[in-house]
Design an enzyme around this catalytic site. Structure first.
Site, short mmCIF file in Angstrom:
data_model
loop_
_atom_site.label_atom_id
_atom_site.label_comp_id
_atom_site.label_asym_id
_atom_site.label_seq_id
_atom_site.Cartn_x
_atom_site.Cartn_y
_atom_site.Cartn_z
N LYS A 68 -1.65 -5.33 -8.94
CA LYS A 68 -1.84 -5.25 -10.39
C LYS A 68 -0.58 -5.73 -11.11
CE LYS A 68 -2.98 -2.32 -14.17
NZ LYS A 68 -2.94 -1.00 -14.75
N GLU A 92 6.36 -4.91 -1.16
CA GLU A 92 5.66 -5.07 0.12
C GLU A 92 4.69 -6.25 0.05
OE1 GLU A 92 6.04 -2.35 -1.61
OE2 GLU A 92 6.54 -0.64 -0.32
N GLY A 128 -4.14 1.44 -10.68
CA GLY A 128 -4.19 0.99 -9.29
C GLY A 128 -5.10 1.86 -8.43
N ARG A 129 -4.96 3.18 -8.55
CA ARG A 129 -5.74 4.07 -7.68
C ARG A 129 -7.19 4.21 -8.12
NH1 ARG A 129 -1.52 6.29 -10.18
NH2 ARG A 129 -1.80 7.94 -11.73
N GLU A 132 -0.68 11.10 -6.64
CA GLU A 132 -0.06 10.21 -7.62
C GLU A 132 -0.54 10.56 -9.03
OE1 GLU A 132 1.30 6.07 -6.37
OE2 GLU A 132 -0.31 5.56 -7.74
N HIS A 161 -8.45 19.44 17.20
CA HIS A 161 -7.64 19.51 18.43
C HIS A 161 -6.18 19.21 18.14
CE1 HIS A 161 -11.39 19.93 20.57
NE2 HIS A 161 -11.85 19.01 19.73
N LYS A 220 11.72 2.37 -6.19
CA LYS A 220 11.62 0.90 -6.15
C LYS A 220 12.91 0.28 -6.69
CE LYS A 220 6.64 0.80 -7.14
NZ LYS A 220 5.61 0.32 -8.05
O1 F6P Z 1 4.16 2.45 -6.22
C1 F6P Z 1 2.98 2.99 -6.63
C2 F6P Z 1 2.03 1.92 -7.09
O2 F6P Z 1 2.43 1.43 -8.32
C3 F6P Z 1 0.61 2.44 -7.16
O3 F6P Z 1 0.33 3.11 -8.32
C4 F6P Z 1 -0.17 1.20 -6.96
O4 F6P Z 1 -1.49 1.44 -6.57
C5 F6P Z 1 0.63 0.52 -5.88
O5 F6P Z 1 1.97 0.84 -6.18
C6 F6P Z 1 0.46 -0.95 -5.79
O6 F6P Z 1 0.79 -1.56 -7.00
P1 F6P Z 1 0.37 -3.06 -7.33
O7 F6P Z 1 -1.10 -3.14 -7.35
O8 F6P Z 1 0.98 -3.32 -8.68
O9 F6P Z 1 0.96 -3.93 -6.27
#
Ligand code: F6P
Length: 545
Positions: free
Chosen positions: A221, A227, A278-279, A364, A395, A508
């Site tokens: 987003k 990452e 995002g979530r 979150e 288990h 971050k």
């Molecule tokens: O670091 C948390 C977060 O911002 C989440 O809220 C989000 O889903 C995820 O990182 C990924 O973010 P993006 O879609 O901006 O890469």
């Protein structure tokens, strides 16, 4: 009790600050009444005893779209539920829900609406004419573009494999849905999900893939997540290593910042509206890998299931409203009974990533200590959400759930029917889920000759049970929407903004600083521990142990 309530209402009128603002929910008389109830419950509510009454199941279970919700093994009773409903009333849950549905700004700190419910409202039929001056809203337009692209790519069948790159809300949803909808993954490409910055993730996904036949979806987003950017760069390099390939033909970007993706050379982009968190984004263009795997029609069935739960949340009376019950129960457990979390036990292999998905959704959203206005909430909020699929978890950590010194609720999620044609497995699995809930509730009495203390224990450990007929696109959509709304209800009671996540930003920023220091080895100004570890990692000094 009547007297107490009258006195409470009289006092209530005075519970405003000098500016006339309503005080926090913890400052209301109903909150104090619930604290008394919590003490009574902790001492006196014996689940095994109250469950001798057959009416308890009738009274404390309800049928929501696709989900039978049984809360009769929860550590509450109908009186507590009534008080919690009063609390919801005081907290303005209904007004906040209506604001959410109306597209008002409910994410105050970022000044945005939260539009995931709108994504699930039925799409107008393809080609339906609009009135003059009317255009499809941003949510539906983006969704329609995504579904059209999915249809075209499936028809073209140019790509045998799709690698979806995304993390958190941009990765967990696709991962969960691809597993859960595996029986519907027919006629499309194979889809792999890569989230981790650890190169093992991408490396393994690329094994055996052919660059000419591989499409990458990069979902982010913000278009700035480290990452995802790292994995994208390596994926581009992998495509470019095949000289004749034009890398943009092998990439689709899904982002709110399509401008940034285009600046980076992307020619195929899909839009995530700013108002989709995002979530909550699996319903948007972030669902592209899923729509590619299962086809647009099945994806629309998922949306339809979620829409059914949206309608239930909006229309069912609060006393019979599944998200309201669950959200209130979450508040009850965390803030009143001080339980440190909830274990999620999905008894369906397709839901094995559900605990991780819910971890992000709940922790979150409501892992916060201040209200939307910045004032401390004043009570415990969401605890740890964790779990494993059943019966594997039995288990591993179920011993702790049965006999550990801390007590937390367990949420069982099961389906009546399975898709595998192995009825003996399904019957045994269901029996295990039911037995675990029963064992947690009733505990055990030592028989003569058995070990007292070890083989007799009190039970009285709460659980909830969600039973679906079977795992289908519709029931999955409904299940996920149910969880979104429960989180919303709990957040609304606490007065939290469930749609921001400032806490994760700090890490971050610090990571960017430390990444720079890794090259220089400069530890000036760092705390002793971080300096020591950085030095050990990068420079090799101190590696004497
Ligand atoms: O670091 C948390 C977060 O911002 C989440 O809220 C989000 O889903 C995820 O990182 C990924 O973010 P993006 O879609 O901006 O890469």
């Amino acid at each position: 009790m009547k007297k107490t309530c009258r006195a409470m209402n009289a006092k209530e009128k005075r519970r405003k600050d000098k500016k006339g603002n309503v005080l926090r929910v913890v400052d209301t008389p109903i909150w104090q009444l619930l604290q008394v109830r919590a003490k009574e419950c902790s001492k006196g509510l014996d689940l095994a005893r109250v469950l001798k009454n057959a009416g308890r199941f009738e009274g404390l279970s309800l049928q929501a779209p696709h989900v039978l919700l049984d809360c009769s093994k929860a550590l509450w009773d109908e009186a507590v539920l009534q008080d919690l409903l009063q609390l919801a009333d005081k907290a303005g849950v209904v007004q906040r829900r209506d604001a959410l549905y109306a597209g008002a700004v409910v994410n105050e700190t970022e000044q945005r609406p939260a539009l995931h419910v709108r994504l699930r409202a039925p799409l107008a039929p393809q080609g339906a004419s609009m009135l003059e001056g009317e255009s499809e809203d941003e949510c539906h337009a983006g969704l329609r573009t995504m579904l059209t692209l999915a249809r075209q790519l499936r028809e073209q069948a140019r790509f045998t494999d799709v690698v979806h790159i995304g993390i958190g809300g941009s990765g967990l949803g696709p991962e969960l849905l691809l597993q859960a909808l595996q029986p519907w993954c027919v006629g499309g490409p194979r889809v792999h999900v890569v989230s981790n910055m650890d190169g093992h993730d991408l490396h393994q996904a690329l094994q055996g893939l052919v660059p000419e036949r591989t499409l990458f979806i990069v979902a982010s987003k913000s278009w700035s997540t480290a990452e995802t950017q790292r994995n994208m760069a390596s994926a581009k390099a992998w495509v470019c290593a095949t000289k004749r390939l034009h890398w943009p033909d092998h990439f689709v970007a899904v982002s709110s910042r399509e401008d940034m993706a285009r600046q980076g050379g992307f020619t195929q982009t899909l839009h995530i509206p700013e108002g989709i968190g995002g979530r909550f984004s699996i319903w948007s263009a972030v669902g592209l890998p899923v729509a590619l795997a299962v086809g647009p029609a099945v994806f629309e069935r998922l949306l339809a299931g979620a829409a059914q739960m949206d309608a239930h949340f909006a229309q069912a009376p609060l006393e019979q409203n599944a998200p309201v019950w669950l959200g209130l129960l979450d508040v009850w457990y965390a803030s009143f009974l001080q339980m440190p979390g909830r274990c999620v036990a999905p008894y369906h292999h397709g839901l094995r990533r559900l605990p991780a998905y819910l971890q992000q959704l709940e922790m979150e959203s409501n892992g916060k200590q201040v209200c939307a206005n910045g004032r401390p909430v004043g009570c415990l909020t969401t605890g740890m959400v964790w779990g494993e699929p059943g019966s594997n978890g039995q288990h591993a950590f179920f011993q702790w759930l049965h006999q550990g010194t801390q007590r937390i609720p367990v949420e069982f999620i099961a389906t009546r029917r399975a898709a595998h044609g192995l009825p003996e497995h399904q019957e045994a699995l269901l029996a295990n889920a039911l037995a675990q809930a029963q064992a947690l509730m009733q505990g055990a009495k030592a028989e003569p000759g058995q070990l007292p203390g070890h083989q007799d224990f009190p039970g009285n450990r709460p659980s909830t049970f969600m039973l679906l007929d079977e795992l289908t696109p519709e029931s999955l959509g409904a299940l996920l929407a149910l969880h979104e709304h429960r989180v919303f209800v709990a957040g609304a009671v606490w007065g939290i903004n469930s749609f921001d996540q400032w806490g994760v930003e700090l890490g971050k920023t610090l990571a960017r600083d430390l990444r720079g220091r890794m090259d220089s080895g400069d530890v000036t100004g760092l705390d002793a521990s971080t300096a020591g570890l950085l030095t050990y990692c990068c420079v090799g000094q101190g590696a004497t142990c």
